[in-house]
Design a protein around this motif. Sequence first.
Motif, PDB file in Angstrom:
ATOM      1  N   ASP A   1     -37.314 -21.623  40.654  1.00  0.00           N
ATOM      2  CA  ASP A   1     -37.340 -22.583  40.164  1.00  0.00           C
ATOM      3  C   ASP A   1     -37.784 -24.066  39.668  1.00  0.00           C
ATOM      4  O   ASP A   1     -38.239 -24.305  39.133  1.00  0.00           O
ATOM      5  N   LEU A   2     -37.728 -24.704  41.247  1.00  0.00           N
ATOM      6  CA  LEU A   2     -38.449 -25.496  41.009  1.00  0.00           C
ATOM      7  C   LEU A   2     -40.287 -25.744  41.599  1.00  0.00           C
ATOM      8  O   LEU A   2     -40.241 -25.105  42.213  1.00  0.00           O
ATOM      9  N   SER A   3     -40.117 -27.064  40.752  1.00  0.00           N
ATOM     10  CA  SER A   3     -41.416 -27.062  41.479  1.00  0.00           C
ATOM     11  C   SER A   3     -42.036 -27.449  42.961  1.00  0.00           C
ATOM     12  O   SER A   3     -40.983 -27.714  43.660  1.00  0.00           O
ATOM     13  N   ASP A   4     -43.266 -27.219  43.422  1.00  0.00           N
ATOM     14  CA  ASP A   4     -43.405 -27.829  44.657  1.00  0.00           C
ATOM     15  C   ASP A   4     -42.854 -28.601  45.466  1.00  0.00           C
ATOM     16  O   ASP A   4     -41.793 -28.898  46.271  1.00  0.00           O
TER      17      ASP A   4
ATOM     18  N   PRO B   1     -32.506 -21.060  50.460  1.00  0.00           N
ATOM     19  CA  PRO B   1     -30.550 -20.687  49.218  1.00  0.00           C
ATOM     20  C   PRO B   1     -30.737 -19.920  48.242  1.00  0.00           C
ATOM     21  O   PRO B   1     -31.133 -19.329  47.548  1.00  0.00           O
ATOM     22  N   ARG B   2     -29.377 -18.766  48.605  1.00  0.00           N
ATOM     23  CA  ARG B   2     -28.888 -18.153  47.546  1.00  0.00           C
ATOM     24  C   ARG B   2     -30.308 -16.391  47.937  1.00  0.00           C
ATOM     25  O   ARG B   2     -30.260 -15.773  47.614  1.00  0.00           O
ATOM     26  N   GLY B   3     -31.020 -16.826  49.250  1.00  0.00           N
ATOM     27  CA  GLY B   3     -31.898 -15.262  49.535  1.00  0.00           C
ATOM     28  C   GLY B   3     -32.892 -15.187  48.600  1.00  0.00           C
ATOM     29  O   GLY B   3     -33.666 -13.901  48.513  1.00  0.00           O
ATOM     30  N   THR B   4     -33.302 -16.071  47.924  1.00  0.00           N
ATOM     31  CA  THR B   4     -34.405 -16.112  46.871  1.00  0.00           C
ATOM     32  C   THR B   4     -35.449 -16.855  46.808  1.00  0.00           C
ATOM     33  O   THR B   4     -35.523 -17.933  47.191  1.00  0.00           O
ATOM     34  N   PHE B   5     -36.171 -16.218  46.687  1.00  0.00           N
ATOM     35  CA  PHE B   5     -37.491 -16.930  47.220  1.00  0.00           C
ATOM     36  C   PHE B   5     -38.833 -15.917  46.237  1.00  0.00           C
ATOM     37  O   PHE B   5     -38.989 -14.939  45.283  1.00  0.00           O
ATOM     38  N   ASN B   6     -40.135 -16.542  46.568  1.00  0.00           N
ATOM     39  CA  ASN B   6     -41.805 -16.313  45.776  1.00  0.00           C
ATOM     40  C   ASN B   6     -42.479 -16.491  46.727  1.00  0.00           C
ATOM     41  O   ASN B   6     -42.559 -16.858  48.112  1.00  0.00           O
ATOM     42  N   GLU B   7     -43.627 -15.721  46.567  1.00  0.00           N
ATOM     43  CA  GLU B   7     -44.758 -16.152  47.594  1.00  0.00           C
ATOM     44  C   GLU B   7     -45.195 -17.892  48.111  1.00  0.00           C
ATOM     45  O   GLU B   7     -45.189 -18.184  48.620  1.00  0.00           O
ATOM     46  N   ARG B   8     -45.078 -18.444  47.245  1.00  0.00           N
ATOM     47  CA  ARG B   8     -45.819 -19.906  46.178  1.00  0.00           C
ATOM     48  C   ARG B   8     -43.881 -20.685  47.731  1.00  0.00           C
ATOM     49  O   ARG B   8     -44.208 -20.870  48.168  1.00  0.00           O
ATOM     50  N   THR B   9     -42.573 -20.653  47.082  1.00  0.00           N
ATOM     51  CA  THR B   9     -41.704 -20.999  47.425  1.00  0.00           C
ATOM     52  C   THR B   9     -42.268 -20.546  49.160  1.00  0.00           C
ATOM     53  O   THR B   9     -41.920 -21.649  50.156  1.00  0.00           O
ATOM     54  N   LEU B  10     -42.579 -19.413  49.840  1.00  0.00           N
ATOM     55  CA  LEU B  10     -43.067 -19.302  51.022  1.00  0.00           C
ATOM     56  C   LEU B  10     -43.817 -20.611  51.694  1.00  0.00           C
ATOM     57  O   LEU B  10     -43.808 -20.640  53.123  1.00  0.00           O
ATOM     58  N   ASP B  11     -44.987 -20.235  50.797  1.00  0.00           N
ATOM     59  CA  ASP B  11     -45.834 -21.502  51.445  1.00  0.00           C
ATOM     60  C   ASP B  11     -45.840 -22.670  51.956  1.00  0.00           C
ATOM     61  O   ASP B  11     -46.467 -22.892  52.112  1.00  0.00           O
ATOM     62  N   VAL B  12     -44.732 -22.960  50.067  1.00  0.00           N
ATOM     63  CA  VAL B  12     -44.646 -24.505  49.946  1.00  0.00           C
ATOM     64  C   VAL B  12     -44.474 -24.799  51.486  1.00  0.00           C
ATOM     65  O   VAL B  12     -44.548 -25.856  51.832  1.00  0.00           O
ATOM     66  N   SER B  13     -42.341 -24.099  52.067  1.00  0.00           N
ATOM     67  CA  SER B  13     -41.963 -25.056  53.549  1.00  0.00           C
ATOM     68  C   SER B  13     -43.085 -23.991  54.736  1.00  0.00           C
ATOM     69  O   SER B  13     -42.394 -24.761  55.018  1.00  0.00           O
ATOM     70  N   LYS B  14     -43.619 -23.296  54.148  1.00  0.00           N
ATOM     71  CA  LYS B  14     -44.466 -22.945  55.669  1.00  0.00           C
ATOM     72  C   LYS B  14     -45.545 -24.159  55.899  1.00  0.00           C
ATOM     73  O   LYS B  14     -45.725 -24.921  56.925  1.00  0.00           O
TER      74      LYS B  14
ATOM     75  N   PHE C   1     -40.826 -21.388  36.374  1.00  0.00           N
ATOM     76  CA  PHE C   1     -39.749 -20.634  35.986  1.00  0.00           C
ATOM     77  C   PHE C   1     -40.472 -19.555  35.223  1.00  0.00           C
ATOM     78  O   PHE C   1     -39.424 -18.182  34.849  1.00  0.00           O
ATOM     79  N   ALA C   2     -41.922 -19.578  35.010  1.00  0.00           N
ATOM     80  CA  ALA C   2     -42.462 -18.029  34.524  1.00  0.00           C
ATOM     81  C   ALA C   2     -42.431 -16.965  35.403  1.00  0.00           C
ATOM     82  O   ALA C   2     -43.197 -15.765  35.621  1.00  0.00           O
ATOM     83  N   GLU C   3     -42.489 -17.430  37.201  1.00  0.00           N
ATOM     84  CA  GLU C   3     -43.202 -16.514  38.166  1.00  0.00           C
ATOM     85  C   GLU C   3     -41.995 -15.409  38.627  1.00  0.00           C
ATOM     86  O   GLU C   3     -40.188 -16.002  38.643  1.00  0.00           O
ATOM     87  N   GLU C   4     -42.028 -14.746  39.144  1.00  0.00           N
ATOM     88  CA  GLU C   4     -41.047 -13.639  39.445  1.00  0.00           C
ATOM     89  C   GLU C   4     -40.526 -13.952  41.054  1.00  0.00           C
ATOM     90  O   GLU C   4     -40.858 -14.656  41.779  1.00  0.00           O
ATOM     91  N   SER C   5     -39.560 -13.650  40.742  1.00  0.00           N
ATOM     92  CA  SER C   5     -38.370 -14.193  41.287  1.00  0.00           C
ATOM     93  C   SER C   5     -37.734 -13.007  42.425  1.00  0.00           C
ATOM     94  O   SER C   5     -37.825 -11.720  41.811  1.00  0.00           O
ATOM     95  N   TYR C   6     -37.374 -13.113  44.052  1.00  0.00           N
ATOM     96  CA  TYR C   6     -37.268 -12.113  45.062  1.00  0.00           C
ATOM     97  C   TYR C   6     -35.773 -12.223  45.449  1.00  0.00           C
ATOM     98  O   TYR C   6     -35.623 -13.430  45.959  1.00  0.00           O
ATOM     99  N   GLY C   7     -34.897 -11.231  46.023  1.00  0.00           N
ATOM    100  CA  GLY C   7     -34.055 -11.694  46.234  1.00  0.00           C
ATOM    101  C   GLY C   7     -34.192 -10.693  47.311  1.00  0.00           C
ATOM    102  O   GLY C   7     -34.123  -9.736  48.215  1.00  0.00           O
ATOM    103  N   TRP C   8     -33.730 -11.329  48.723  1.00  0.00           N
ATOM    104  CA  TRP C   8     -33.826 -10.203  50.363  1.00  0.00           C
ATOM    105  C   TRP C   8     -33.229  -9.257  50.013  1.00  0.00           C
ATOM    106  O   TRP C   8     -32.298  -9.501  49.151  1.00  0.00           O
ATOM    107  N   ASN C   9     -33.789  -8.086  50.401  1.00  0.00           N
ATOM    108  CA  ASN C   9     -32.975  -7.222  50.685  1.00  0.00           C
ATOM    109  C   ASN C   9     -33.348  -6.515  52.080  1.00  0.00           C
ATOM    110  O   ASN C   9     -34.894  -6.718  52.221  1.00  0.00           O
TER     111      ASN C   9
END
Length: 281
Positions: free
Chosen positions: A133-136, A164-177, A24-32
């Motif tokens: 907003d989700l854990s790994d 989903p929602r086009g939202t992400f950060n580096e951690r979520t990209l790393d998890v999915s990869k 929850f403390a992490e910054e979130s980004y929306g694809w643009n």
Amino acid sequence: MKQLMIVVIGICLFSVGTTYEEAFAEESYGWNFKPAKNNETPTTEEQYLEWLDKYDGYFLGNANEKELYVTFDSGYENGTMPDLLDTLKEKQVPAAFFVTGHYLESEPELIKRMANEGHIVANHSWSHPHFPDLSDELIIQELKKVEDHYYALTGNPMHYVRPPRGTFNERTLDVSKKYGYHHIFWSFAYVDWNTDDQKGKAYAYEKIMDRVHPGAILLLHSVSTDNRDALGEVIDQLKAEGYTFKSLDELTGKHSASPIISGQTSEPQFGLQPFVTWINP
């Protein structure tokens, strides 16, 4: 003893993956991206480009070639998909459908038809949450539940994810990869998902033709009747202009491409204009 057990459980919860508090403390980004005029290639944030390179992501194909990649986000069905599939089959155009759990559960026959006709079915998460907003572990659960249901329907794996929602950060990209996915964003989109505000076939045609560009990954929403009605003419005109429609497997070069619409069916630069941020509903 009871207090010791609680402490041990707490340590385990906070030592495996990322906790809710950290997420929850992490910054979130929306694809643009910044749409370009005169059918020129758009670009996006430098940070995003670095992350796409690092975490197996794409938002654009070869900008020097007149190639296109058609993708749809499909969260639910409102009667448009059979017509879209009919058009794609008639025109011999491959597409990728990013589906949610709701679509998998409610439309299994359409999912099987997508696969049988040579399209890619890809992961858009089970419940369409905000990944930052989700854990790994919960991100992986969202992805795995979709791929498990898809495999049960078709026997096919999944390789691509669109957050989903086009939202992400580096951690979520790393998890999915790390879980084995390539990220697919987009270099074209327009506000087409509001089913209460469809503007007609001509509107969709103009929007697409005005901003299409070499290497484009097109994001369309399958619930749009405007897209359904305009798709055939869009494809015909783009082919007449020298564009070729390709599969995401051809873009990544990392998976064997499915037969493209075989007809066989079987059962199982930054300027003064602002960036446009697209958050998928």
